[in-house]
Design a protein around this motif. Sequence first.
Motif, PDB file in Angstrom:
ATOM      1  N   MET A  67       0.827  -1.201   0.000  1.00 16.16           N
ATOM      2  CA  MET A  67       0.000   0.000   0.000  1.00 16.16           C
ATOM      3  C   MET A  67       0.865   1.256   0.000  1.00 16.16           C
ATOM      4  O   MET A  67       0.516   2.262  -0.648  1.00 16.16           O
ATOM      5  CB  MET A  67      -0.942  -0.001   1.198  1.00 16.16           C
ATOM      6  CG  MET A  67      -2.053   1.035   1.123  1.00 16.16           C
ATOM      7  SD  MET A  67      -3.279   0.701  -0.183  1.00 16.16           S
ATOM      8  CE  MET A  67      -4.384  -0.422   0.699  1.00 16.16           C
ATOM      9  N   GLN A  68       1.998   1.226   0.696  1.00 15.31           N
ATOM     10  CA  GLN A  68       2.921   2.364   0.656  1.00 15.31           C
ATOM     11  C   GLN A  68       3.347   2.662  -0.777  1.00 15.31           C
ATOM     12  O   GLN A  68       3.332   3.825  -1.219  1.00 15.31           O
ATOM     13  CB  GLN A  68       4.155   2.074   1.515  1.00 15.31           C
ATOM     14  CG  GLN A  68       3.919   2.062   3.007  1.00 15.31           C
ATOM     15  CD  GLN A  68       5.167   1.627   3.775  1.00 15.31           C
ATOM     16  OE1 GLN A  68       6.175   1.226   3.185  1.00 15.31           O
ATOM     17  NE2 GLN A  68       5.110   1.695   5.090  1.00 15.31           N
ATOM     18  N   ARG A  69       3.728   1.609  -1.501  1.00 10.72           N
ATOM     19  CA  ARG A  69       4.180   1.811  -2.886  1.00 10.72           C
ATOM     20  C   ARG A  69       3.032   2.286  -3.772  1.00 10.72           C
ATOM     21  O   ARG A  69       3.204   3.181  -4.606  1.00 10.72           O
ATOM     22  CB  ARG A  69       4.766   0.509  -3.442  1.00 10.72           C
ATOM     23  CG  ARG A  69       6.067   0.081  -2.780  1.00 10.72           C
ATOM     24  CD  ARG A  69       6.748  -1.031  -3.569  1.00 10.72           C
ATOM     25  NE  ARG A  69       5.940  -2.241  -3.644  1.00 10.72           N
ATOM     26  CZ  ARG A  69       6.010  -3.247  -2.766  1.00 10.72           C
ATOM     27  NH1 ARG A  69       6.846  -3.164  -1.730  1.00 10.72           N
ATOM     28  NH2 ARG A  69       5.270  -4.322  -2.910  1.00 10.72           N
ATOM     29  N   ALA A  70       1.866   1.700  -3.598  1.00  9.99           N
ATOM     30  CA  ALA A  70       0.726   2.032  -4.454  1.00  9.99           C
ATOM     31  C   ALA A  70       0.316   3.487  -4.313  1.00  9.99           C
ATOM     32  O   ALA A  70      -0.007   4.156  -5.302  1.00  9.99           O
ATOM     33  CB  ALA A  70      -0.455   1.123  -4.126  1.00  9.99           C
ATOM     34  N   LEU A 201       1.987  -9.765  -6.482  1.00  3.27           N
ATOM     35  CA  LEU A 201       1.038  -9.616  -7.581  1.00  3.27           C
ATOM     36  C   LEU A 201       1.103  -8.201  -8.147  1.00  3.27           C
ATOM     37  O   LEU A 201       1.092  -7.216  -7.409  1.00  3.27           O
ATOM     38  CB  LEU A 201      -0.381  -9.906  -7.087  1.00  3.27           C
ATOM     39  CG  LEU A 201      -1.450 -10.012  -8.171  1.00  3.27           C
ATOM     40  CD1 LEU A 201      -1.345 -11.363  -8.879  1.00  3.27           C
ATOM     41  CD2 LEU A 201      -2.844  -9.868  -7.550  1.00  3.27           C
ATOM     42  N   VAL A 202       1.166  -8.087  -9.453  1.00  2.01           N
ATOM     43  CA  VAL A 202       1.223  -6.786 -10.119  1.00  2.01           C
ATOM     44  C   VAL A 202      -0.198  -6.309 -10.408  1.00  2.01           C
ATOM     45  O   VAL A 202      -0.992  -7.013 -11.028  1.00  2.01           O
ATOM     46  CB  VAL A 202       2.033  -6.875 -11.422  1.00  2.01           C
ATOM     47  CG1 VAL A 202       2.009  -5.528 -12.156  1.00  2.01           C
ATOM     48  CG2 VAL A 202       3.472  -7.301 -11.131  1.00  2.01           C
ATOM     49  N   LEU A 203      -0.513  -5.106  -9.947  1.00  4.00           N
ATOM     50  CA  LEU A 203      -1.810  -4.481 -10.208  1.00  4.00           C
ATOM     51  C   LEU A 203      -1.613  -3.224 -11.041  1.00  4.00           C
ATOM     52  O   LEU A 203      -0.527  -2.649 -11.075  1.00  4.00           O
ATOM     53  CB  LEU A 203      -2.506  -4.127  -8.892  1.00  4.00           C
ATOM     54  CG  LEU A 203      -2.868  -5.311  -7.992  1.00  4.00           C
ATOM     55  CD1 LEU A 203      -3.407  -4.812  -6.657  1.00  4.00           C
ATOM     56  CD2 LEU A 203      -3.896  -6.222  -8.663  1.00  4.00           C
ATOM     57  N   GLU A 204      -2.684  -2.787 -11.687  1.00  8.37           N
ATOM     58  CA  GLU A 204      -2.613  -1.608 -12.547  1.00  8.37           C
ATOM     59  C   GLU A 204      -2.212  -0.373 -11.748  1.00  8.37           C
ATOM     60  O   GLU A 204      -2.766  -0.116 -10.671  1.00  8.37           O
ATOM     61  CB  GLU A 204      -3.967  -1.354 -13.208  1.00  8.37           C
ATOM     62  CG  GLU A 204      -4.273  -2.283 -14.370  1.00  8.37           C
ATOM     63  CD  GLU A 204      -3.335  -2.045 -15.543  1.00  8.37           C
ATOM     64  OE1 GLU A 204      -3.169  -0.877 -15.960  1.00  8.37           O
ATOM     65  OE2 GLU A 204      -2.748  -3.035 -16.027  1.00  8.37           O
ATOM     66  N   PRO A 205      -1.265   0.421 -12.261  1.00  9.74           N
ATOM     67  CA  PRO A 205      -0.875   1.639 -11.530  1.00  9.74           C
ATOM     68  C   PRO A 205      -1.997   2.666 -11.554  1.00  9.74           C
ATOM     69  O   PRO A 205      -2.882   2.651 -12.411  1.00  9.74           O
ATOM     70  CB  PRO A 205       0.353   2.129 -12.301  1.00  9.74           C
ATOM     71  CG  PRO A 205       0.191   1.563 -13.686  1.00  9.74           C
ATOM     72  CD  PRO A 205      -0.501   0.242 -13.511  1.00  9.74           C
ATOM     73  N   LEU A 234      -8.994   4.849  -6.074  1.00  4.88           N
ATOM     74  CA  LEU A 234      -9.934   4.038  -5.300  1.00  4.88           C
ATOM     75  C   LEU A 234     -10.005   2.607  -5.823  1.00  4.88           C
ATOM     76  O   LEU A 234     -10.126   1.659  -5.043  1.00  4.88           O
ATOM     77  CB  LEU A 234     -11.320   4.686  -5.319  1.00  4.88           C
ATOM     78  CG  LEU A 234     -11.453   5.951  -4.468  1.00  4.88           C
ATOM     79  CD1 LEU A 234     -12.743   6.692  -4.803  1.00  4.88           C
ATOM     80  CD2 LEU A 234     -11.398   5.621  -2.978  1.00  4.88           C
ATOM     81  N   VAL A 235      -9.931   2.456  -7.130  1.00  7.39           N
ATOM     82  CA  VAL A 235      -9.895   1.105  -7.706  1.00  7.39           C
ATOM     83  C   VAL A 235      -8.675   0.348  -7.187  1.00  7.39           C
ATOM     84  O   VAL A 235      -8.771  -0.808  -6.759  1.00  7.39           O
ATOM     85  CB  VAL A 235      -9.882   1.176  -9.248  1.00  7.39           C
ATOM     86  CG1 VAL A 235      -9.543  -0.189  -9.856  1.00  7.39           C
ATOM     87  CG2 VAL A 235     -11.229   1.659  -9.770  1.00  7.39           C
TER      88      VAL A 235
END
Length: 412
Positions: A67-70, A201-205, A234-235
């Motif tokens: 979450m820090q990175r996101a 897991l890689v999620l959309e930036p 939010l997504v």
Amino acid sequence: MSDAHASRFATLSREELARLVPELLLIGQLIDRSGMAWCISAFGREEMAQIAIEEWSGASPIYTRRMQRALGYQGTDVVTIFKGLQLDIGAPPQFMDFRYTVTDQWHGEFHLDHCGALMDVEPMGEDYVRSMCHDIEDPTFDATAVATNPRAQIRPLHRPPRSPVDRHPHCAWTVIIDESHPEVAPLPAYHHVATKRAADLVLEPIDPTDDGAGDYAGPLVSDVDFATFSHSALVRIADEVCLQMHLLNLSFVHAVRQRSTSEDQTREICRKQLVGIAGIAAERIHRALTLPVDEGGALRTLELHPLLNPAAYVVAEVTDGLLRVGPSPAHDDGDAWIGMCGPSETTALQAAVRAIDPRLDVEVDGSPGEWAARVVRREAAAAEADEVAVTRFSSGAAFAFEPRRSLPITPI
């Protein structure tokens, strides 16, 4: 199937997402209200506490850093720790009502004006309160802090059992980062969970051009106003919060397995945990989004359920009135929730749709790793599953969020 990596939460409006994210954080907290009752029954209170320690210490350092990175607030200071707690299923807003004070970069305090977990445990007696507020909190707070700074120490000013019995705030803690503190190392469970597909897991930036805040790089605020974040942010937050739940579950399964006498016992305890949270999560998601009380509303609820999200982890889609699930990283992880659903294991899916209408049911066809479910309506209403009823004992099951002002917190 269509692109499995396009987030299913992207189909919601920004306003809907702002309502849903706090719900997801609270649902994550309730995983333990669902699972620990069965651990107490199988292993006793003391082993339940050890399971909780291993469960949270295995998952929280991983998802805290994610979450820090996101959201772009990586750091090594007290503010970074506090921001992480605000976006952690271990501290859902208002239900676990953390109030923060920042003295300077390396010193701070927090107290809980309301601790929903304490409200659930106090009626069980002082031994259970001590297990949660002493035995479990000490190592798991350190495990959370280690994600930001291994020299951080979170220590109690006071904590339950409450004396006097109505003491308020419920507890208070200092957070001090000092180079003289010995470094805290991750507990062994962390190294197990870190090997799972969910961990990296890689999620959309987040799209920085989207309207609204795309990060949490600014000041620490007293209460996060999710409505200020962009749709894209939010997504990503919703996907990350669901991933927190999966990581916590993977850690839970590992801890239960260490104590079980057989793989059948492990699976049965973990199935009960899933069924309980599946029903309560569906009920809260359905209500928060005011979805229809019919087969279509049930399918839409499943589509947005943590069991099936994020889309990059669980391959699924709703088409032609069917929920279709295919092989995915979650199946690769072996112990993920989706592995306890399929043609021969329908109880979790049934709990989810019956939370919307007790006359709803599911019919599932296919193989364990690739199946399709149809929501159908029966003439007679089904009784609530025992596992859901157990989870409903938590005050979190019916907890209602209230509007809050989001104010910046400045050092005193």
